[in-house]
Design a protein around this motif. Structure first.
Motif, PDB file in Angstrom:
ATOM      1  N   HIS A   1      36.881  42.168  37.797  1.00 45.27           N
ATOM      2  CA  HIS A   1      37.417  43.465  37.379  1.00 45.27           C
ATOM      3  C   HIS A   1      36.505  44.616  37.796  1.00 45.27           C
ATOM      4  CE1 HIS A   1      39.928  46.015  34.724  1.00 45.27           C
ATOM      5  NE2 HIS A   1      38.805  46.689  34.539  1.00 45.27           N
ATOM      6  N   VAL A   2      35.194  44.408  37.742  1.00 43.43           N
ATOM      7  CA  VAL A   2      34.254  45.512  37.968  1.00 43.43           C
ATOM      8  C   VAL A   2      33.759  45.566  39.410  1.00 43.43           C
ATOM      9  CG1 VAL A   2      32.035  46.503  37.289  1.00 43.43           C
ATOM     10  CG2 VAL A   2      33.519  45.459  35.568  1.00 43.43           C
ATOM     11  N   PHE A   3      33.383  44.420  39.978  1.00 42.55           N
ATOM     12  CA  PHE A   3      32.735  44.406  41.293  1.00 42.55           C
ATOM     13  C   PHE A   3      33.609  43.853  42.412  1.00 42.55           C
ATOM     14  CE2 PHE A   3      29.014  43.949  38.343  1.00 42.55           C
ATOM     15  CZ  PHE A   3      28.529  45.239  38.528  1.00 42.55           C
ATOM     16  N   GLY A   4      34.751  43.258  42.081  1.00 39.35           N
ATOM     17  CA  GLY A   4      35.641  42.775  43.123  1.00 39.35           C
ATOM     18  C   GLY A   4      35.475  41.308  43.461  1.00 39.35           C
ATOM     19  N   ASP A   5      36.042  40.923  44.604  1.00 40.30           N
ATOM     20  CA  ASP A   5      36.183  39.517  44.962  1.00 40.30           C
ATOM     21  C   ASP A   5      34.876  38.770  45.184  1.00 40.30           C
ATOM     22  OD1 ASP A   5      38.917  39.054  44.844  1.00 40.30           O
ATOM     23  OD2 ASP A   5      39.255  39.947  46.806  1.00 40.30           O
ATOM     24  N   LEU A   6      33.967  39.327  45.987  1.00 43.55           N
ATOM     25  CA  LEU A   6      32.819  38.548  46.441  1.00 43.55           C
ATOM     26  C   LEU A   6      31.904  38.093  45.304  1.00 43.55           C
ATOM     27  CD1 LEU A   6      31.289  37.252  48.727  1.00 43.55           C
ATOM     28  CD2 LEU A   6      30.135  39.436  49.162  1.00 43.55           C
ATOM     29  N   PRO A   7      31.412  38.976  44.423  1.00 43.02           N
ATOM     30  CA  PRO A   7      30.538  38.491  43.338  1.00 43.02           C
ATOM     31  C   PRO A   7      31.251  37.493  42.416  1.00 43.02           C
ATOM     32  CG  PRO A   7      30.369  40.869  43.560  1.00 43.02           C
ATOM     33  CD  PRO A   7      31.538  40.442  44.405  1.00 43.02           C
ATOM     34  N   SER A   8      32.524  37.770  42.117  1.00 45.41           N
ATOM     35  CA  SER A   8      33.251  36.866  41.219  1.00 45.41           C
ATOM     36  C   SER A   8      33.480  35.511  41.883  1.00 45.41           C
ATOM     37  CB  SER A   8      34.583  37.480  40.793  1.00 45.41           C
ATOM     38  OG  SER A   8      35.397  37.743  41.913  1.00 45.41           O
ATOM     39  N   TYR A   9      33.728  35.528  43.198  1.00 49.53           N
ATOM     40  CA  TYR A   9      33.908  34.265  43.918  1.00 49.53           C
ATOM     41  C   TYR A   9      32.611  33.463  43.942  1.00 49.53           C
ATOM     42  CZ  TYR A   9      33.967  30.977  47.752  1.00 49.53           C
ATOM     43  OH  TYR A   9      33.818  29.832  48.494  1.00 49.53           O
ATOM     44  N   LEU A  10      31.484  34.114  44.243  1.00 46.78           N
ATOM     45  CA  LEU A  10      30.208  33.397  44.299  1.00 46.78           C
ATOM     46  C   LEU A  10      29.858  32.805  42.930  1.00 46.78           C
ATOM     47  CD1 LEU A  10      28.064  35.725  46.599  1.00 46.78           C
ATOM     48  CD2 LEU A  10      29.115  33.520  47.176  1.00 46.78           C
ATOM     49  N   PHE A  11      30.205  33.535  41.876  1.00 47.35           N
ATOM     50  CA  PHE A  11      30.000  32.978  40.541  1.00 47.35           C
ATOM     51  C   PHE A  11      30.870  31.731  40.345  1.00 47.35           C
ATOM     52  CE2 PHE A  11      31.703  32.478  36.277  1.00 47.35           C
ATOM     53  CZ  PHE A  11      30.536  32.291  35.551  1.00 47.35           C
ATOM     54  N   ALA A  12      32.152  31.840  40.688  1.00 45.44           N
ATOM     55  CA  ALA A  12      33.061  30.707  40.514  1.00 45.44           C
ATOM     56  C   ALA A  12      32.614  29.509  41.342  1.00 45.44           C
ATOM     57  CB  ALA A  12      34.490  31.114  40.897  1.00 45.44           C
ATOM     58  N   TRP A  13      32.190  29.760  42.560  1.00 48.09           N
ATOM     59  CA  TRP A  13      31.717  28.700  43.452  1.00 48.09           C
ATOM     60  C   TRP A  13      30.506  27.984  42.845  1.00 48.09           C
ATOM     61  CZ3 TRP A  13      31.853  25.586  47.618  1.00 48.09           C
ATOM     62  CH2 TRP A  13      30.667  25.200  48.213  1.00 48.09           C
ATOM     63  N   THR A  14      29.519  28.763  42.421  1.00 47.08           N
ATOM     64  CA  THR A  14      28.285  28.183  41.905  1.00 47.08           C
ATOM     65  C   THR A  14      28.514  27.412  40.616  1.00 47.08           C
ATOM     66  OG1 THR A  14      27.037  30.018  42.881  1.00 47.08           O
ATOM     67  CG2 THR A  14      25.910  28.701  41.218  1.00 47.08           C
TER      68      THR A  14
END
Length: 485
Positions: A96-109
Protein backbone atom coordinates in the motif's frame (compact mmCIF):
# COMPACT_ATOMS: atom_id res chain seq x y z
CA UNK A 1 -31.86 -25.56 1.96
CA UNK A 2 -28.91 -25.71 -0.41
CA UNK A 3 -25.31 -25.45 0.78
CA UNK A 4 -24.87 -21.95 -0.59
CA UNK A 5 -27.94 -20.87 1.38
CA UNK A 6 -26.95 -22.48 4.64
CA UNK A 7 -26.67 -20.08 7.52
CA UNK A 8 -23.53 -21.90 8.61
CA UNK A 9 -21.53 -20.62 5.67
CA UNK A 10 -20.11 -17.10 5.66
CA UNK A 11 -20.98 -16.79 2.00
CA UNK A 12 -24.67 -16.50 2.88
CA UNK A 13 -23.82 -13.68 5.23
CA UNK A 14 -21.86 -11.74 2.63
CA UNK A 15 -23.97 -11.92 -0.51
CA UNK A 16 -22.57 -15.31 -1.53
CA UNK A 17 -19.02 -13.98 -1.64
CA UNK A 18 -16.41 -16.69 -1.12
CA UNK A 19 -13.90 -15.28 1.34
CA UNK A 20 -12.01 -16.03 4.50
CA UNK A 21 -14.37 -16.23 7.47
CA UNK A 22 -14.17 -13.86 10.43
CA UNK A 23 -14.01 -16.69 12.93
CA UNK A 24 -11.33 -15.44 15.37
CA UNK A 25 -12.67 -13.51 18.37
CA UNK A 26 -10.84 -11.58 21.08
CA UNK A 27 -10.02 -14.68 23.15
CA UNK A 28 -8.84 -16.49 20.02
CA UNK A 29 -6.71 -13.47 19.08
CA UNK A 30 -5.06 -13.34 22.50
CA UNK A 31 -4.49 -17.11 22.34
CA UNK A 32 -3.02 -16.77 18.84
CA UNK A 33 -0.41 -14.25 20.02
CA UNK A 34 0.38 -15.90 23.37
CA UNK A 35 0.26 -19.40 21.91
CA UNK A 36 2.59 -18.46 19.05
CA UNK A 37 5.05 -16.48 21.19
CA UNK A 38 5.31 -19.04 23.97
CA UNK A 39 6.82 -21.98 22.14
CA UNK A 40 10.40 -23.18 22.18
CA UNK A 41 11.97 -19.79 22.95
CA UNK A 42 11.48 -19.61 26.72
CA UNK A 43 12.90 -23.14 27.00
CA UNK A 44 15.98 -22.40 24.84
CA UNK A 45 16.72 -18.64 24.63
CA UNK A 46 17.67 -18.06 28.32
CA UNK A 47 20.95 -19.84 27.61
CA UNK A 48 21.67 -17.63 24.61
CA UNK A 49 20.95 -14.35 26.37
CA UNK A 50 23.06 -15.40 29.37
CA UNK A 51 25.96 -16.51 27.14
CA UNK A 52 26.00 -13.25 25.16
CA UNK A 53 25.48 -10.84 28.08
CA UNK A 54 27.85 -12.60 30.48
CA UNK A 55 25.78 -12.05 33.64
CA UNK A 56 22.44 -12.87 35.22
CA UNK A 57 21.50 -9.23 35.78
CA UNK A 58 22.16 -8.14 32.19
CA UNK A 59 20.35 -11.16 30.79
CA UNK A 60 17.23 -10.20 32.78
CA UNK A 61 17.52 -6.62 31.53
CA UNK A 62 17.73 -7.92 27.95
CA UNK A 63 14.50 -9.90 28.48
CA UNK A 64 12.74 -6.73 29.65
CA UNK A 65 14.24 -4.73 26.78
CA UNK A 66 13.06 -7.33 24.25
CA UNK A 67 9.57 -7.08 25.73
CA UNK A 68 9.61 -3.30 25.23
CA UNK A 69 10.75 -3.70 21.61
CA UNK A 70 8.05 -6.30 20.91
CA UNK A 71 5.36 -4.15 22.54
CA UNK A 72 6.36 -1.05 20.53
CA UNK A 73 6.33 -3.08 17.32
CA UNK A 74 3.04 -4.78 18.14
CA UNK A 75 1.26 -1.50 18.94
CA UNK A 76 2.63 0.10 15.75
CA UNK A 77 1.35 -2.87 13.77
CA UNK A 78 -1.99 -2.57 15.58
CA UNK A 79 -2.48 0.90 14.10
CA UNK A 80 -1.60 -0.38 10.64
CA UNK A 81 -3.88 -3.42 10.99
CA UNK A 82 -6.86 -1.41 12.20
CA UNK A 83 -6.32 1.20 9.45
CA UNK A 84 -5.62 -1.28 6.61
CA UNK A 85 -7.58 -4.44 7.58
CA UNK A 86 -6.13 -6.82 4.97
CA UNK A 87 -4.56 -10.21 5.66
CA UNK A 88 -0.88 -10.65 4.87
CA UNK A 89 0.71 -8.44 7.52
CA UNK A 90 3.77 -6.57 6.29
CA UNK A 91 3.11 -7.51 2.67
CA UNK A 92 -0.20 -5.63 2.64
CA UNK A 93 1.25 -2.53 4.32
CA UNK A 94 4.41 -2.36 2.20
CA UNK A 95 2.35 -2.82 -0.96
CA UNK A 96 0.00 0.00 0.00
CA UNK A 97 2.77 2.47 0.89
CA UNK A 98 5.86 1.56 -1.16
CA UNK A 99 4.47 -0.48 -4.05
CA UNK A 100 5.30 -3.79 -5.67
CA UNK A 101 9.04 -4.29 -5.22
CA UNK A 102 9.46 -4.01 -1.40
CA UNK A 103 6.27 -5.98 -0.78
CA UNK A 104 7.35 -8.67 -3.24
CA UNK A 105 10.83 -9.01 -1.69
CA UNK A 106 9.18 -9.37 1.71
CA UNK A 107 6.81 -12.05 0.40
CA UNK A 108 9.66 -13.87 -1.34
CA UNK A 109 11.90 -13.89 1.73
CA UNK A 110 9.27 -14.81 4.28
CA UNK A 111 7.31 -17.30 2.15
CA UNK A 112 10.30 -19.26 0.88
CA UNK A 113 12.52 -19.34 3.95
CA UNK A 114 11.71 -17.35 7.13
CA UNK A 115 8.21 -18.57 8.05
CA UNK A 116 8.78 -22.21 6.98
CA UNK A 117 12.14 -22.17 8.77
CA UNK A 118 10.56 -20.95 12.02
CA UNK A 119 7.83 -23.57 11.60
CA UNK A 120 10.48 -26.27 11.13
CA UNK A 121 12.46 -25.19 14.19
CA UNK A 122 9.44 -25.27 16.47
CA UNK A 123 8.16 -28.60 15.11
CA UNK A 124 11.65 -30.10 15.48
CA UNK A 125 11.82 -28.98 19.12
CA UNK A 126 8.41 -30.58 19.56
CA UNK A 127 9.75 -33.79 17.98
CA UNK A 128 12.80 -33.76 20.27
CA UNK A 129 10.63 -33.50 23.37
CA UNK A 130 8.17 -36.13 22.10
CA UNK A 131 11.12 -38.51 21.85
CA UNK A 132 12.19 -37.51 25.37
CA UNK A 133 8.67 -37.92 26.77
CA UNK A 134 8.30 -41.38 25.20
CA UNK A 135 11.73 -42.48 26.43
CA UNK A 136 12.87 -43.33 22.90
CA UNK A 137 16.14 -41.46 23.41
CA UNK A 138 17.16 -44.16 25.91
CA UNK A 139 16.81 -46.86 23.24
CA UNK A 140 19.01 -45.36 20.58
CA UNK A 141 21.60 -42.75 19.71
CA UNK A 142 23.37 -41.11 16.84
CA UNK A 143 21.71 -40.62 13.49
CA UNK A 144 18.85 -43.00 14.32
CA UNK A 145 17.77 -40.81 17.23
CA UNK A 146 18.03 -37.66 15.12
CA UNK A 147 15.84 -39.12 12.39
CA UNK A 148 13.30 -40.28 14.99
CA UNK A 149 13.07 -36.69 16.19
CA UNK A 150 12.66 -35.44 12.63
CA UNK A 151 10.04 -38.09 11.92
CA UNK A 152 7.92 -36.91 14.84
CA UNK A 153 8.47 -33.32 13.73
CA UNK A 154 7.15 -34.23 10.27
CA UNK A 155 4.10 -35.91 11.80
CA UNK A 156 3.44 -32.76 13.84
CA UNK A 157 3.60 -30.61 10.70
CA UNK A 158 1.22 -32.87 8.77
CA UNK A 159 -1.22 -33.02 11.68
CA UNK A 160 -1.22 -29.23 11.96
CA UNK A 161 -1.70 -28.92 8.20
CA UNK A 162 -4.80 -31.12 8.44
CA UNK A 163 -6.19 -29.09 11.36
CA UNK A 164 -5.63 -25.74 9.65
CA UNK A 165 -7.03 -26.91 6.31
CA UNK A 166 -10.17 -28.36 7.88
CA UNK A 167 -11.41 -25.37 9.84
CA UNK A 168 -10.45 -21.94 11.14
CA UNK A 169 -12.60 -22.65 14.21
CA UNK A 170 -10.81 -25.93 14.89
CA UNK A 171 -7.37 -24.31 14.57
CA UNK A 172 -8.47 -21.51 16.92
CA UNK A 173 -9.79 -23.98 19.49
CA UNK A 174 -6.53 -25.95 19.36
CA UNK A 175 -4.67 -22.69 19.93
CA UNK A 176 -6.80 -21.76 22.95
CA UNK A 177 -6.43 -25.20 24.58
CA UNK A 178 -2.67 -25.37 24.13
CA UNK A 179 -2.23 -21.75 25.22
CA UNK A 180 -3.77 -22.55 28.61
CA UNK A 181 -1.64 -25.70 28.80
CA UNK A 182 1.63 -23.83 28.26
CA UNK A 183 0.62 -21.08 30.69
CA UNK A 184 0.01 -23.81 33.27
CA UNK A 185 3.48 -25.23 32.58
CA UNK A 186 5.08 -21.82 33.08
CA UNK A 187 3.02 -21.38 36.24
CA UNK A 188 4.61 -24.56 37.65
CA UNK A 189 8.10 -23.15 36.98
CA UNK A 190 7.18 -19.78 38.53
CA UNK A 191 5.60 -21.32 41.65
CA UNK A 192 8.63 -23.58 42.22
CA UNK A 193 10.90 -20.57 41.73
CA UNK A 194 8.85 -18.52 44.22
CA UNK A 195 9.11 -21.32 46.80
CA UNK A 196 12.88 -21.35 46.34
CA UNK A 197 13.04 -17.57 46.76
CA UNK A 198 11.06 -17.80 50.00
CA UNK A 199 13.58 -20.40 51.16
CA UNK A 200 16.34 -17.86 50.52
CA UNK A 201 17.84 -19.32 47.33
CA UNK A 202 18.60 -15.96 45.73
CA UNK A 203 22.39 -15.98 45.56
CA UNK A 204 22.38 -15.72 41.75
CA UNK A 205 19.91 -12.81 41.85
CA UNK A 206 21.79 -10.60 44.30
CA UNK A 207 22.12 -7.02 43.01
CA UNK A 208 25.71 -6.85 44.27
CA UNK A 209 26.89 -9.88 42.25
CA UNK A 210 24.39 -10.48 39.45
CA UNK A 211 26.08 -8.00 37.08
CA UNK A 212 29.58 -9.37 37.49
CA UNK A 213 31.11 -10.41 34.18
CA UNK A 214 28.69 -8.40 32.02
CA UNK A 215 29.78 -7.99 28.39
CA UNK A 216 31.37 -4.62 27.64
CA UNK A 217 31.01 -4.73 23.83
CA UNK A 218 27.93 -2.66 22.95
CA UNK A 219 27.44 -4.40 19.61
CA UNK A 220 27.64 -7.89 21.13
CA UNK A 221 24.32 -7.31 22.85
CA UNK A 222 22.57 -7.46 19.48
CA UNK A 223 23.00 -11.26 19.44
CA UNK A 224 21.55 -11.46 22.96
CA UNK A 225 18.57 -9.41 21.77
CA UNK A 226 18.19 -11.77 18.79
CA UNK A 227 17.98 -14.65 21.25
CA UNK A 228 15.39 -12.86 23.38
CA UNK A 229 13.39 -11.67 20.40
CA UNK A 230 13.20 -15.26 19.13
CA UNK A 231 11.08 -15.98 22.22
CA UNK A 232 8.89 -12.91 21.57
CA UNK A 233 8.62 -13.55 17.84
CA UNK A 234 4.98 -13.69 16.66
CA UNK A 235 3.95 -10.41 18.25
CA UNK A 236 2.78 -9.53 14.70
CA UNK A 237 0.86 -12.78 14.24
CA UNK A 238 -2.66 -11.27 14.17
CA UNK A 239 -1.73 -8.87 11.36
CA UNK A 240 -1.48 -11.87 9.01
CA UNK A 241 -5.11 -12.84 9.68
CA UNK A 242 -6.86 -9.47 10.00
CA UNK A 243 -9.60 -10.49 7.55
CA UNK A 244 -10.44 -13.44 9.82
CA UNK A 245 -10.54 -11.39 13.03
CA UNK A 246 -13.91 -10.32 14.34
CA UNK A 247 -14.16 -6.53 14.70
CA UNK A 248 -10.44 -6.02 13.91
CA UNK A 249 -10.43 -2.27 14.62
CA UNK A 250 -11.16 -3.08 18.27
CA UNK A 251 -9.97 -6.64 18.82
CA UNK A 252 -6.54 -6.26 17.18
CA UNK A 253 -5.17 -3.57 19.53
CA UNK A 254 -7.01 -5.00 22.56
CA UNK A 255 -5.64 -8.52 21.92
CA UNK A 256 -2.10 -7.09 21.64
CA UNK A 257 -2.54 -4.98 24.78
CA UNK A 258 -3.58 -8.09 26.73
CA UNK A 259 -1.25 -10.67 25.19
CA UNK A 260 2.11 -8.90 25.07
CA UNK A 261 2.29 -7.76 28.74
CA UNK A 262 1.11 -11.25 29.74
CA UNK A 263 3.93 -12.86 27.75
CA UNK A 264 6.51 -10.38 29.06
CA UNK A 265 5.58 -10.93 32.72
CA UNK A 266 5.57 -14.72 32.27
CA UNK A 267 9.00 -14.69 30.60
CA UNK A 268 10.57 -12.51 33.29
CA UNK A 269 9.15 -14.63 36.11
CA UNK A 270 10.27 -17.86 34.42
CA UNK A 271 13.82 -16.54 33.99
CA UNK A 272 13.96 -15.48 37.63
CA UNK A 273 12.69 -18.94 38.63
CA UNK A 274 15.43 -20.58 36.57
CA UNK A 275 18.11 -18.65 38.45
CA UNK A 276 16.73 -19.61 41.86
CA UNK A 277 17.55 -23.24 41.04
CA UNK A 278 20.32 -23.20 38.44
CA UNK A 279 23.67 -21.46 38.55
CA UNK A 280 24.79 -19.62 35.39
CA UNK A 281 27.26 -22.46 34.74
CA UNK A 282 24.52 -25.11 35.06
CA UNK A 283 22.23 -23.17 32.75
CA UNK A 284 24.91 -22.82 30.06
CA UNK A 285 25.74 -26.53 30.28
CA UNK A 286 22.11 -27.67 30.15
CA UNK A 287 20.83 -29.26 26.91
CA UNK A 288 17.28 -28.16 27.86
CA UNK A 289 16.92 -25.60 30.65
CA UNK A 290 13.32 -26.41 31.61
CA UNK A 291 14.03 -30.15 31.82
CA UNK A 292 17.16 -29.60 33.95
CA UNK A 293 15.10 -27.30 36.17
CA UNK A 294 12.42 -29.99 36.54
CA UNK A 295 14.97 -32.73 37.24
CA UNK A 296 16.34 -30.73 40.18
CA UNK A 297 12.99 -29.67 41.64
CA UNK A 298 10.10 -31.96 40.69
CA UNK A 299 11.59 -35.36 41.49
CA UNK A 300 9.44 -38.22 40.17
CA UNK A 301 7.12 -35.66 38.56
CA UNK A 302 9.92 -34.31 36.33
CA UNK A 303 8.28 -36.03 33.35
CA UNK A 304 5.72 -33.22 33.36
CA UNK A 305 8.19 -30.80 31.80
CA UNK A 306 8.96 -32.68 28.53
CA UNK A 307 5.21 -33.19 28.08
CA UNK A 308 4.57 -29.51 28.79
CA UNK A 309 7.22 -28.44 26.27
CA UNK A 310 5.61 -30.74 23.68
CA UNK A 311 2.27 -29.02 24.27
CA UNK A 312 3.90 -25.58 24.22
CA UNK A 313 5.73 -26.14 20.94
CA UNK A 314 2.70 -27.83 19.34
CA UNK A 315 0.58 -24.78 20.13
CA UNK A 316 3.27 -22.42 18.86
CA UNK A 317 3.63 -24.40 15.64
CA UNK A 318 -0.15 -24.27 15.19
CA UNK A 319 -0.11 -20.48 15.47
CA UNK A 320 2.72 -20.20 12.96
CA UNK A 321 1.00 -22.65 10.62
CA UNK A 322 -2.19 -20.59 10.76
CA UNK A 323 -0.36 -17.35 9.94
CA UNK A 324 2.19 -18.75 7.47
CA UNK A 325 -0.55 -19.77 5.04
CA UNK A 326 -2.00 -16.25 5.00
CA UNK A 327 1.14 -14.57 3.68
CA UNK A 328 1.39 -16.49 0.38
CA UNK A 329 -2.42 -16.19 0.13
CA UNK A 330 -2.22 -12.38 0.35
CA UNK A 331 0.87 -12.17 -1.88
CA UNK A 332 -0.74 -14.33 -4.57
CA UNK A 333 -3.90 -12.23 -4.44
CA UNK A 334 -1.73 -9.20 -5.21
CA UNK A 335 -0.07 -10.98 -8.14
CA UNK A 336 3.28 -11.60 -6.41
CA UNK A 337 2.97 -15.40 -6.29
CA UNK A 338 1.10 -17.97 -8.44
CA UNK A 339 -2.60 -17.20 -8.20
CA UNK A 340 -3.53 -20.72 -7.11
CA UNK A 341 -2.13 -19.80 -3.68
CA UNK A 342 -4.87 -17.19 -3.27
CA UNK A 343 -7.67 -19.70 -3.89
CA UNK A 344 -9.90 -20.75 -0.99
CA UNK A 345 -11.23 -24.24 -0.28
CA UNK A 346 -14.93 -23.85 -0.94
CA UNK A 347 -16.17 -26.13 1.87
CA UNK A 348 -13.81 -25.16 4.69
CA UNK A 349 -12.99 -21.57 3.62
CA UNK A 350 -9.25 -21.96 4.25
CA UNK A 351 -6.28 -21.07 1.96
CA UNK A 352 -5.55 -24.73 1.18
CA UNK A 353 -2.63 -24.46 -1.25
CA UNK A 354 -0.99 -21.59 0.63
CA UNK A 355 -0.94 -23.77 3.75
CA UNK A 356 0.39 -26.71 1.73
CA UNK A 357 3.23 -24.61 0.31
CA UNK A 358 4.42 -23.49 3.74
CA UNK A 359 4.21 -27.05 5.06
CA UNK A 360 6.10 -28.57 2.13
CA UNK A 361 8.98 -26.10 2.49
CA UNK A 362 9.05 -26.68 6.26
CA UNK A 363 9.23 -30.45 5.70
CA UNK A 364 12.14 -30.02 3.30
CA UNK A 365 13.96 -27.84 5.82
CA UNK A 366 13.73 -30.66 8.36
CA UNK A 367 16.23 -32.67 6.30
CA UNK A 368 19.40 -30.59 6.96
CA UNK A 369 18.11 -29.56 10.37
CA UNK A 370 20.60 -26.75 11.17
CA UNK A 371 17.89 -24.14 11.63
CA UNK A 372 19.28 -21.96 14.40
CA UNK A 373 22.21 -20.96 12.21
CA UNK A 374 19.84 -20.22 9.35
CA UNK A 375 17.68 -18.00 11.54
CA UNK A 376 20.76 -16.02 12.61
CA UNK A 377 21.72 -15.57 8.94
CA UNK A 378 18.35 -14.05 8.11
CA UNK A 379 17.74 -12.29 11.41
CA UNK A 380 18.90 -8.97 10.06
CA UNK A 381 16.57 -9.35 7.05
CA UNK A 382 13.64 -9.91 9.37
CA UNK A 383 14.40 -6.73 11.25
CA UNK A 384 14.93 -4.83 8.02
CA UNK A 385 11.35 -5.61 6.97
CA UNK A 386 9.98 -4.98 10.46
CA UNK A 387 11.65 -1.57 10.52
CA UNK A 388 10.56 -0.73 6.98
CA UNK A 389 6.96 -1.60 7.85
CA UNK A 390 6.94 0.78 10.81
CA UNK A 391 8.51 3.44 8.57
CA UNK A 392 5.44 2.89 6.35
CA UNK A 393 3.29 3.80 9.36
CA UNK A 394 5.09 7.13 9.71
CA UNK A 395 4.80 7.75 5.96
CA UNK A 396 1.04 7.21 6.16
CA UNK A 397 0.83 9.64 9.07
CA UNK A 398 2.27 12.31 6.78
CA UNK A 399 0.72 11.43 3.41
CA UNK A 400 -2.75 10.25 4.49
CA UNK A 401 -3.75 11.92 7.74
CA UNK A 402 -7.40 11.53 6.65
CA UNK A 403 -7.33 7.73 6.89
CA UNK A 404 -9.55 6.44 9.71
CA UNK A 405 -7.43 5.29 12.63
CA UNK A 406 -9.53 3.37 15.16
CA UNK A 407 -6.30 2.96 17.14
CA UNK A 408 -3.42 5.45 17.07
CA UNK A 409 -0.12 4.56 18.71
CA UNK A 410 1.90 7.35 20.43
CA UNK A 411 4.62 8.54 18.05
CA UNK A 412 7.47 7.67 20.43
CA UNK A 413 6.74 3.93 20.09
CA UNK A 414 7.30 3.56 16.32
CA UNK A 415 10.34 5.87 16.43
CA UNK A 416 11.92 3.78 19.22
CA UNK A 417 11.16 0.59 17.29
CA UNK A 418 12.78 1.91 14.10
CA UNK A 419 15.94 2.88 16.00
CA UNK A 420 16.09 -0.61 17.52
CA UNK A 421 15.63 -2.16 14.08
CA UNK A 422 18.54 -0.14 12.69
CA UNK A 423 20.72 -1.30 15.59
CA UNK A 424 19.72 -4.95 15.09
CA UNK A 425 20.49 -4.75 11.37
CA UNK A 426 23.90 -3.10 11.73
CA UNK A 427 25.29 -4.28 15.07
CA UNK A 428 25.69 -8.01 14.29
CA UNK A 429 27.60 -7.18 11.10
CA UNK A 430 29.92 -4.79 12.96
CA UNK A 431 30.39 -7.21 15.87
CA UNK A 432 31.09 -10.28 13.73
CA UNK A 433 31.30 -9.56 9.99
CA UNK A 434 30.72 -12.81 8.13
CA UNK A 435 29.91 -14.01 4.65
CA UNK A 436 26.58 -15.33 5.89
CA UNK A 437 25.16 -11.81 5.93
CA UNK A 438 26.22 -11.40 2.31
CA UNK A 439 24.60 -14.73 1.45
CA UNK A 440 21.37 -13.60 3.09
CA UNK A 441 21.42 -10.34 1.14
CA UNK A 442 22.05 -12.21 -2.12
CA UNK A 443 19.16 -14.57 -1.37
CA UNK A 444 16.77 -11.65 -0.89
CA UNK A 445 17.96 -10.01 -4.07
CA UNK A 446 17.65 -13.39 -5.81
CA UNK A 447 13.91 -12.83 -5.76
CA UNK A 448 14.45 -10.32 -8.56
CA UNK A 449 15.04 -13.29 -10.90
CA UNK A 450 11.31 -13.95 -10.70
CA UNK A 451 10.14 -10.38 -10.09
CA UNK A 452 11.55 -8.81 -13.25
CA UNK A 453 10.03 -11.17 -15.86
CA UNK A 454 6.82 -12.30 -14.14
CA UNK A 455 5.71 -9.22 -12.20
CA UNK A 456 7.40 -6.18 -13.71
CA UNK A 457 7.07 -7.32 -17.35
CA UNK A 458 4.01 -9.54 -16.60
CA UNK A 459 5.26 -12.53 -18.59
CA UNK A 460 3.12 -15.65 -18.29
CA UNK A 461 3.93 -19.32 -18.65
CA UNK A 462 1.53 -21.06 -21.00
CA UNK A 463 1.25 -24.10 -18.74
CA UNK A 464 0.08 -22.18 -15.66
CA UNK A 465 -3.62 -21.92 -16.56
CA UNK A 466 -4.11 -25.67 -17.26
CA UNK A 467 -2.15 -26.54 -14.09
CA UNK A 468 -4.26 -24.10 -12.07
CA UNK A 469 -7.49 -25.66 -13.37
CA UNK A 470 -6.31 -29.17 -12.46
CA UNK A 471 -5.30 -28.04 -8.97
CA UNK A 472 -8.67 -26.32 -8.55
CA UNK A 473 -10.53 -29.52 -9.28
CA UNK A 474 -8.29 -31.63 -7.04
CA UNK A 475 -8.86 -29.56 -3.90
CA UNK A 476 -12.13 -27.80 -4.77
CA UNK A 477 -10.66 -24.32 -4.42
CA UNK A 478 -11.98 -21.10 -5.97
CA UNK A 479 -10.65 -17.54 -6.27
CA UNK A 480 -11.30 -15.32 -3.29
CA UNK A 481 -14.02 -12.83 -4.14
CA UNK A 482 -13.19 -10.49 -1.30
CA UNK A 483 -11.89 -7.14 -2.60
CA UNK A 484 -8.41 -6.04 -1.56
CA UNK A 485 -8.54 -3.09 0.83
Amino acid sequence: MSKSESTDTPASKDNNVVALKRGVGLLGGVAMIVGSCVGSGIFISPQGTLRETGSVGMSLIIWVFCAVIAMCGALSYAELGAMLPSSGGEHAYLLHVFGDLPSYLFAWTFTVIIKPCILSIISLVCGIYIVAALGIEECGNGSGLVWAQKLFAGVVLLLLLAINCLSVKLATRVQIVFTFTKLAAMAIIVVVGFINMVQGKTEHLSVSTSFEGSATNFFAYSIAIYQGNWAYDSWNQLNFITEELKNPSRNLPVAIAIAMPLVAVCYLLVNIAYFTVLSPEEMLASPAVAVTFADQTLGVMAWIMPVAVCCSTFGAANGHMFASGRLPYAAARSGHLPKILSYIQINNLTPFYALCLSTCIALLLLIPGDFNTLINYYGFATWFFYGLTVVALLVLRGTHPEYPRPFKVPLVFPIFFILCSVYLIIAPIINDPALEFLYAFLFIMGGLIFYIPFIHFKCKLGCMDPVTRVLQKLAKVVPSSKPIN
